[in-house]
Design a protein around this motif. Structure first.
Motif, PDB file in Angstrom:
ATOM      1  N   LEU A   1       0.657  -1.091   0.048  1.00 16.19           N
ATOM      2  CA  LEU A   1       0.102  -0.035   0.149  1.00 16.19           C
ATOM      3  C   LEU A   1       0.929   1.122  -0.135  1.00 16.19           C
ATOM      4  O   LEU A   1       1.768   1.440   0.916  1.00 16.19           O
ATOM      5  N   PRO A   2       0.769   2.047  -0.745  1.00 17.85           N
ATOM      6  CA  PRO A   2       1.620   3.285  -0.855  1.00 17.85           C
ATOM      7  C   PRO A   2       1.415   4.174   0.323  1.00 17.85           C
ATOM      8  O   PRO A   2       0.316   4.013   1.236  1.00 17.85           O
ATOM      9  N   PRO A   3       2.341   4.919   0.849  1.00 15.15           N
ATOM     10  CA  PRO A   3       2.228   5.627   2.165  1.00 15.15           C
ATOM     11  C   PRO A   3       1.004   6.490   2.304  1.00 15.15           C
ATOM     12  O   PRO A   3       0.272   6.443   3.373  1.00 15.15           O
ATOM     13  N   HIS A   4       0.401   7.278   1.504  1.00 20.01           N
ATOM     14  CA  HIS A   4      -0.393   8.085   1.513  1.00 20.01           C
ATOM     15  C   HIS A   4      -1.557   7.261   1.609  1.00 20.01           C
ATOM     16  O   HIS A   4      -2.735   7.846   2.266  1.00 20.01           O
ATOM     17  N   GLU A   5      -1.946   6.169   1.101  1.00 20.22           N
ATOM     18  CA  GLU A   5      -2.972   5.421   0.925  1.00 20.22           C
ATOM     19  C   GLU A   5      -3.314   4.676   2.489  1.00 20.22           C
ATOM     20  O   GLU A   5      -4.313   4.633   3.101  1.00 20.22           O
ATOM     21  N   TRP A   6      -2.069   4.415   2.960  1.00 20.09           N
ATOM     22  CA  TRP A   6      -1.877   3.653   4.316  1.00 20.09           C
ATOM     23  C   TRP A   6      -2.540   4.847   5.379  1.00 20.09           C
ATOM     24  O   TRP A   6      -3.098   4.599   6.209  1.00 20.09           O
ATOM     25  N   PHE A   7      -1.875   5.857   5.022  1.00 16.52           N
ATOM     26  CA  PHE A   7      -2.143   6.971   6.160  1.00 16.52           C
ATOM     27  C   PHE A   7      -3.811   7.385   6.012  1.00 16.52           C
ATOM     28  O   PHE A   7      -4.460   7.363   7.147  1.00 16.52           O
ATOM     29  N   GLN A   8      -4.383   7.435   4.867  1.00 15.81           N
ATOM     30  CA  GLN A   8      -5.898   7.482   4.745  1.00 15.81           C
ATOM     31  C   GLN A   8      -6.515   6.558   5.360  1.00 15.81           C
ATOM     32  O   GLN A   8      -7.565   6.474   6.183  1.00 15.81           O
ATOM     33  N   ARG A   9      -6.049   5.157   5.352  1.00 18.44           N
ATOM     34  CA  ARG A   9      -6.833   4.187   5.926  1.00 18.44           C
ATOM     35  C   ARG A   9      -6.885   4.101   7.442  1.00 18.44           C
ATOM     36  O   ARG A   9      -7.664   4.123   7.959  1.00 18.44           O
ATOM     37  N   GLU A  10      -5.442   4.344   7.810  1.00 21.36           N
ATOM     38  CA  GLU A  10      -5.427   4.351   9.251  1.00 21.36           C
ATOM     39  C   GLU A  10      -6.126   5.697   9.983  1.00 21.36           C
ATOM     40  O   GLU A  10      -6.655   5.577  10.961  1.00 21.36           O
ATOM     41  N   TYR A  11      -6.170   6.867   9.184  1.00 23.18           N
ATOM     42  CA  TYR A  11      -6.932   8.070   9.746  1.00 23.18           C
ATOM     43  C   TYR A  11      -8.284   7.717   9.695  1.00 23.18           C
ATOM     44  O   TYR A  11      -8.993   8.144  10.688  1.00 23.18           O
ATOM     45  N   LYS A  12      -9.073   7.017   8.645  1.00 19.85           N
ATOM     46  CA  LYS A  12     -10.428   6.695   8.805  1.00 19.85           C
ATOM     47  C   LYS A  12     -10.564   5.963  10.112  1.00 19.85           C
ATOM     48  O   LYS A  12     -11.449   6.013  10.818  1.00 19.85           O
ATOM     49  N   LYS A  13      -9.867   4.930  10.174  1.00 21.54           N
ATOM     50  CA  LYS A  13      -9.903   4.088  11.382  1.00 21.54           C
ATOM     51  C   LYS A  13      -9.809   4.791  12.584  1.00 21.54           C
ATOM     52  O   LYS A  13     -10.843   4.503  13.445  1.00 21.54           O
ATOM     53  N   LEU A  14      -8.972   5.822  12.674  1.00 21.23           N
ATOM     54  CA  LEU A  14      -8.943   6.679  13.993  1.00 21.23           C
ATOM     55  C   LEU A  14     -10.069   7.360  14.429  1.00 21.23           C
ATOM     56  O   LEU A  14     -10.705   7.403  15.244  1.00 21.23           O
ATOM     57  N   PHE A  30      -2.620  10.904  20.662  1.00 19.63           N
ATOM     58  CA  PHE A  30      -1.517  10.072  20.583  1.00 19.63           C
ATOM     59  C   PHE A  30      -1.444   9.096  19.366  1.00 19.63           C
ATOM     60  O   PHE A  30      -0.621   8.833  18.817  1.00 19.63           O
ATOM     61  N   ALA A  31      -2.848   8.809  18.960  1.00 21.37           N
ATOM     62  CA  ALA A  31      -2.936   8.013  17.824  1.00 21.37           C
ATOM     63  C   ALA A  31      -2.761   8.553  16.665  1.00 21.37           C
ATOM     64  O   ALA A  31      -2.067   7.961  15.718  1.00 21.37           O
ATOM     65  N   LEU A  32      -3.156   9.816  16.511  1.00 20.60           N
ATOM     66  CA  LEU A  32      -2.864  10.723  15.216  1.00 20.60           C
ATOM     67  C   LEU A  32      -1.458  10.925  15.031  1.00 20.60           C
ATOM     68  O   LEU A  32      -0.930  10.803  13.981  1.00 20.60           O
ATOM     69  N   SER A  33      -0.492  11.145  16.265  1.00 21.68           N
ATOM     70  CA  SER A  33       0.643  11.280  15.998  1.00 21.68           C
ATOM     71  C   SER A  33       1.333  10.042  15.684  1.00 21.68           C
ATOM     72  O   SER A  33       2.141  10.135  14.888  1.00 21.68           O
ATOM     73  N   GLU A  34       0.854   8.920  16.039  1.00 22.33           N
ATOM     74  CA  GLU A  34       1.251   7.453  15.472  1.00 22.33           C
ATOM     75  C   GLU A  34       1.030   7.304  14.059  1.00 22.33           C
ATOM     76  O   GLU A  34       2.029   7.067  13.236  1.00 22.33           O
ATOM     77  N   VAL A  35      -0.052   7.535  13.459  1.00 26.36           N
ATOM     78  CA  VAL A  35      -0.228   7.581  12.184  1.00 26.36           C
ATOM     79  C   VAL A  35       0.430   8.516  11.390  1.00 26.36           C
ATOM     80  O   VAL A  35       1.044   8.371  10.409  1.00 26.36           O
TER      81      VAL A  35
END
Length: 125
Positions: A1-14, A30-35
Motif C-alpha cells: 500500500l502506498p504511504p498516502h493510502e496507508w495514512f488515509q486508511r489509518e486516519y479513517k480507522k482513528l 497520541f493515535a494521530l501522532s502515531e499515524v
C-alpha cells in the motif's frame, strides 16, 4: 500500500473511534501522532516512530526536497500534538481543525509521484 493510502486508511480507522467527540483529546492525538509519524516513516524511510518531535523537525529542515512550508507544517503539527498529549492542553475547535488540515496538507504535498514529491492541491481528507 502506498504511504498516502496507508495514512488515509489509518486516519479513517482513528476517526471511527470518535475520540474528539468524546473529548478524549490525549488519546486522539497520541493515535494521530502515531499515524502521522508512521506516514513519514513509510514515505521517507526515516525512523519517525522512534524519533522525538525535535529530531523529526530537524530532519525535515535538512530535507531540501520538502520545502519550507512542509517543514513548517510538520513542526507545528508535532508541537501542537505534543502540547495536547503531554501538557494536557485542551485544543479549541479551530485548533483541532488546523491540526487536521496541516496533517492532511503534509500528506498531500509529499505524496510520491513519478518525478519525486507531489505539489498536488487536491484535498485528501
Amino acid at each position: 500500500l502506498p504511504p498516502h493510502e496507508w495514512f488515509q486508511r489509518e486516519y479513517k480507522k482513528l476517526m471511527r473511534h470518535k475520540l474528539l467527540d468524546k473529548e478524549q483529546y490525549k488519546a486522539h492525538y497520541f493515535a494521530l501522532s502515531e499515524v502521522f509519524r508512521g506516514y513519514l516513516e513509510r514515505r521517507f524511510e526515516f525512523p519517525a516512530l522512534e524519533s522525538t518531535h525535535e529530531e523529526i523537525a530537524q530532519w525535515t529542515r535538512d530535507q531540501e526536497l520538502l520545502g519550507s512550508e512542509v517543514t513548517r507544517d510538520v513542526r507545528k503539527v508535532l508541537q501542537a500534538m505534543e502540547t495536547i498529549k503531554f501538557a494536557g492542553y485542551v485544543p479549541k475547535d479551530d485548533e483541532i481543525e488546523d491540526i487536521s488540515n496541516r496533517v492532511h496538507s503534509v500528506v498531500r504535498r509529499t505524496r510520491p509521484t513519478l518525478d519525486g514529491v507531489s505539489n498536488d492541491t487536491e484535498e485528501t481528507s
